[in-house]
Design a protein around this motif. Sequence first.
Motif, short mmCIF file in Angstrom:
data_model
loop_
_atom_site.label_atom_id
_atom_site.label_comp_id
_atom_site.label_asym_id
_atom_site.label_seq_id
_atom_site.Cartn_x
_atom_site.Cartn_y
_atom_site.Cartn_z
N THR A 1 0.90 -1.17 0.03
CA THR A 1 0.01 -0.21 0.20
C THR A 1 0.79 1.16 0.23
N TYR A 2 0.92 1.87 -0.91
CA TYR A 2 1.77 3.23 -1.17
C TYR A 2 0.63 4.48 -0.80
N LEU A 3 1.07 5.26 -0.37
CA LEU A 3 0.52 6.62 -0.25
C LEU A 3 1.09 7.78 -1.12
N ALA A 4 0.42 8.28 -1.89
CA ALA A 4 0.91 9.38 -3.01
C ALA A 4 0.29 10.70 -2.80
N LEU A 5 1.05 11.90 -2.80
CA LEU A 5 0.67 12.98 -3.03
C LEU A 5 0.71 13.45 -4.59
N CYS A 6 -0.69 13.93 -5.14
CA CYS A 6 -0.73 14.08 -6.37
C CYS A 6 -1.07 15.29 -6.73
N ASP A 7 -0.60 15.64 -8.05
CA ASP A 7 -1.36 17.01 -8.48
C ASP A 7 -2.57 16.77 -9.08
N GLY A 8 -3.50 17.72 -8.59
CA GLY A 8 -4.97 17.37 -9.20
C GLY A 8 -5.98 17.46 -8.31
N ASP A 9 -7.25 17.66 -8.79
CA ASP A 9 -8.26 17.77 -7.53
C ASP A 9 -9.24 16.29 -7.50
N GLY A 10 -8.58 15.40 -8.10
CA GLY A 10 -9.25 14.05 -7.80
C GLY A 10 -10.45 13.70 -9.18
N THR A 11 -10.42 14.67 -10.09
CA THR A 11 -11.23 14.82 -11.30
C THR A 11 -10.54 14.58 -12.49
N TRP A 12 -10.80 13.86 -13.70
CA TRP A 12 -10.01 13.88 -14.79
C TRP A 12 -10.85 13.58 -15.93
N ASN A 13 -11.03 14.20 -17.09
CA ASN A 13 -11.81 13.86 -18.26
C ASN A 13 -13.27 13.56 -17.65
N GLY A 14 -13.93 14.28 -16.76
CA GLY A 14 -15.17 14.06 -16.46
C GLY A 14 -15.50 13.27 -15.41
#
Length: 627
Positions: A479-492
């Motif tokens: 189980t990896y934890l990642a901090l990602c660039d984005g708001d949780g939505t992509w292509n609708g």
Amino acid sequence: MIGRTCVLLVLLLRESSSFHTANNGRNRCFNLKSKASSSSLDGTSNRTVTILERGPNHIVALKPPSVVCHHSGWTGSRSKAKRGEEPEIPMLQRVRDAIHDIDSRNARQDDEEKIIRRVNLVHRLDRGASGALLFAFADCDDDDDDDDDDDDEKEDATSTKGTTANLIEAMASDKSTKTYVALVRGEGILRGEDLKERGWFEVTRPIKDESGEEKDATTMFKFVAGQPETDEDGIHRPRISLVLARPKQGRWHQIRKHLRSLSHPILGDTTHGASTVNREWKEKRNLLGERICLHMARMQLPPTDAVPQGIDVAAPLLDDMLNMLKVYAPDVLEEARPILINEGIIVEATQEYEIGEYTIPEELLRSKNDEGEDVEILAQGKYYVVANKPPSVVVHHSSWTGKTSDSNRRWKEATPMLQRVRDRTGKKVNPVHRLDRGASGCLLFSFAQDKDGKDGEPEACAITRTLIESMKSTEATKTYLALCDGDGTWNGVNFLEKGWFTLDLKVKDEWGRKVTVVLARPSTGKWHQVRQHLASGTIGHAILGDSSHGRSRTNRIWRTKRNLQEERTCLHLARLQTPATKYTPDGIDVSCPLPKDLEKMFSAMPELLDDIKPILLDEGILILNGL
């Protein structure tokens, strides 16, 4: 290759959320030094800077080799606190501190405290090069609340910006002359022609800049002296020539590329030179590790509004290049000496220069002392050990960290996890899997035994093979934890509402200010699998700090403003679970707490932290230090 990853997007923090940053002040202590002679001009041993010339609007400093002009993407980690090495302080900061040191010393009888004057670079020299480096005074950080003083300061700032631009134009002018001294491989013969007989001659050859665009470039060269591989008595000696160069433009690596086109690459040039020759000079002839034998020896600029009298300053040859000539090419030095003097180049300095001292910020020294190379053991059994891998540390040496023969490069590398765990446990260990240099978290090793085993114990390779197979098992969970660039939505698609979902995508073999916390469980272990899947067009949430698959502008913002550590990929193996084997009858289930750098980033996002705590704890992910 198909890589399968199970992904859970937990929560996001939008740009409008509060983001708390700590303003860490820099406490400086300035030691006053009297005016010193020019021995030890490069200041490598005593944190000093040699000022060759100074006027009301400009400074010319002597840049030593192996020092960058300013921090950039080329410099990597700014702290550079590895194996007792001091943090890297670029020339921009060194000169600023040195000028303040000199001014404070000269004004020690006055009650008025001297302010730190900022400086701007007018041009650059490569890290490995040395010589005269020109700066313009930028402005003064005057905190006087008087309105009239504020107006004066604004007027001052405007004028100093004009000074920098003024000097940059002067450097690019046809009336300016920048004379470099280069030590190159070869005796000065090209296709049977003695280049020394040409005198000054021109090389015009287009050069691609960093973006790949070709631009015109012309450099004047003069081959001053050289020696063949053997002398008249048949004694072997290195082929070397001393060359003067005057570039008419300032293209990327212009002199270095043009000399390579003449089949006389500069000694120490790892990009355009000869690797076998460079290695021989480093191992046998005291060539410094990050040294390119290129020295800006004289700078001549026409009069400008900023410097009405113009600039004509010479930078003495530094000891390392001078000693190379004295020991390995004394005839070349003696033949070249009168020509260099005639060109206004100082071969050996006899005059005195202003010497100023620079300081290392306390926070960098603290990070140096606190970093250490110890390792935290998360779990240990008879046949295995699980360690907590910090970011910016490799699992083991490989071609990425330099060849075994490149001791200089490996010496600078932080001790790999393999050696750290071996030293901590007192036993030989084998890595069962790997984590990227910038990632952190659980790292599983097997204990190595003698090949034939001892006292009926299994062979080391059998333990390692078994644990590797258990890591690949469908029953294993990483189980990896990642901090990602984005708001949780992509292509609708709102991935925050999908819970755990599986992503099957091909992976290769070997702008925003929003952040989303993602949990990832790869079912296979392909190269950069989690990183590639999160950055893919399907999810579009690249991991923060991922220089290979992420967004460079976003990473730069997070590094400069939001506590993202250099060489850090925000990916953390937070929990490792493997099934039972004959060497691990109870299986392995170990959690790795968030490292300090991620704790610091989360502490600046309190709203996000409060929301994800229950989810992380439910997944068995530990949070320490009161977060």
